[in-house]
Design an enzyme around this catalytic site. Structure first.
Site, PDB file in Angstrom:
ATOM      1  N   ASP A 278      -6.915 -10.872  -1.649  1.00 45.18           N
ATOM      2  CA  ASP A 278      -6.322 -12.057  -2.251  1.00 45.18           C
ATOM      3  C   ASP A 278      -4.818 -11.901  -2.456  1.00 45.18           C
ATOM      4  OD1 ASP A 278      -6.329 -14.592  -3.682  1.00 45.18           O
ATOM      5  OD2 ASP A 278      -6.116 -13.421  -5.509  1.00 45.18           O
ATOM      6  N   CYS A 331      -2.379  -1.118  -7.798  1.00 45.91           N
ATOM      7  CA  CYS A 331      -2.576  -1.964  -6.616  1.00 45.91           C
ATOM      8  C   CYS A 331      -1.421  -1.797  -5.626  1.00 45.91           C
ATOM      9  CB  CYS A 331      -2.671  -3.417  -7.051  1.00 45.91           C
ATOM     10  SG  CYS A 331      -2.881  -4.594  -5.704  1.00 45.91           S
TER      11      CYS A 331
END
Length: 373
Positions: A278, A331
């Site tokens: 995403d 991340c």
């Protein structure tokens, strides 16, 4: 190779939304589909549900509906999705649905539908009115907090299972306890805090003016943890605290941003385009389209496996860090600061280091107390 489970974040209305939040990273994705009406058609829906269920070895398969704003699809779309799920699920599979919404479009009909079909609803809410409405405005520039609360109250009235998703940005990071207590007062007992870190451009190392700063983010999390330990253990469940406690108890982090590798959670656009993640919906990370290529083949492709493994390629600063086991470098989207060996570390590194260093002994003590009792 033994097939591995994978997860889909599904964008049935693409980047289309009835709000225009200043920090939203997804609205710009509409530029990739200039001629689109941003609605998943029934053929793509049928194909997505069928292949996701039939090619996924997981016993429990979760359909994660996001946007934009997925409620723009209308209830009939989701009724069709449920019918296809019932048709294609294997006898050994359990199907669940989770949907993220800004809640401004929720009415009694939506709430009854979610309750009847056991949807887990995530509501985007950034704090009390003066905090939430700083960035979360509608397309006319009007505040939205009051409409969100009206939607939340409607969901609670129908006993829909709900959690809150807070985007921690440069403004609300200065109000940790006000944000947390507001969510508790409303009635939320499951809360996620997601940091806003957006590059000024895809290749830039500069961040946008609304991105949270590392040190305030660390202080934000520390303040929340102290309040939670003092008042709310066992009553309120905060995702990052649960992930950290799992590490203290000898496991791995439960949040994908903190796991050693990634790549098993992909994003699907309204037309069936499948992206690696995403946070990486860019042409470079387009795996293909489910109407042209087998979904499992894309999920297990060399490109996707390589994407997931790159997360573990850490610089010396991370490998030697005392809190590595809590975050594993964060991340890849956030890795924009220079480090040794020509690699990069997370923009939020100093904030996470402060938080995990503060949290570890407190959670270890809490774990000992739980074992004792």
């Amino acid at each position: 190779m033994v097939p591995q489970p994978y997860h889909l974040m599904i964008k049935p209305s693409g980047a289309e939304c009835n709000l225009s939040c200043k920090y939203c990273y997804y609205l710009e994705k509409s530029e990739y589909y200039p001629q689109s009406h941003f609605r998943m058609d029934e053929a793509t829906l049928d194909n997505m549900v069928r292949t996701y269920l039939q090619s996924n070895p997981a016993r429990e398969v979760i359909f994660g509906w996001q946007g934009g704003e997925p409620l723009l699809m209308g209830i009939d779309f989701f009724r069709k999705a449920l019918a296809y799920q019932k048709r294609y699920a294997r006898p050994d599979q359990t199907v669940q649905n989770a949907l993220q919404t800004n809640a401004t479009l929720v009415n009694e009909q939506w709430a009854e539908f979610f309750a009847e079909n056991q949807f887990l609803i995530g509501v985007s809410l950034d704090g009390p009115p003066e905090v939430h409405d700083h960035f979360r405005l509608d397309k006319g520039g009007h505040p939205t907090h009051q409409r969100v609360i009206r939607g939340v109250e409607t969901l609670f009235k129908s006993q829909v299972e709900c959690n809150a998703l807070v985007t921690v940005n440069r403004f609300n990071s200065g109000y940790p306890l006000e944000v947390y207590r507001h969510l508790k007062d409303i009635g939320f007992r499951h809360i996620q805090f997601i940091p806003v870190v957006e590059r000024a451009s895809f290749s830039s190392r500069d961040v946008t003016p609304w991105s949270v700063r590392p040190e305030p983010f660390g202080k934000f999390l520390c303040a929340l943890l102290d309040e939670w330990i003092e008042k709310d253990v066992g009553e309120v469940f905060v995702q990052i605290f649960e992930s950290s406690m799992g590490v203290v108890l000898g496991g791995y982090p439960s949040l994908c941003v903190f796991t050693p590798t990634c790549g098993r959670a992909m994003a699907m656009e309204h037309n069936g385009d499948l992206y690696s993640c995403d946070h990486f919906v860019y042409p470079k990370y387009l795996l293909g389209n489910i109407n042209e290529t087998n979904m499992a083949d894309m999920a297990n492709s060399r490109a996707q496996m390589s994407f997931g493994r790159k997360k573990s390629d850490l610089p010396r600063e991370c490998r030697e860090c005392s809190v590595l086991k809590f975050c594993y470098g964060d991340c890849p989207k956030h890795r924009i600061r220079g480090a040794s060996e020509g690699k990069r570390i997370s923009y939020l590194c100093s904030g996470y280091f402060a938080f995990f260093s503060h949290a570890a002994p407190l959670l270890q003590q809490l774990a000992r107390q739980c074992r004792f009792h």
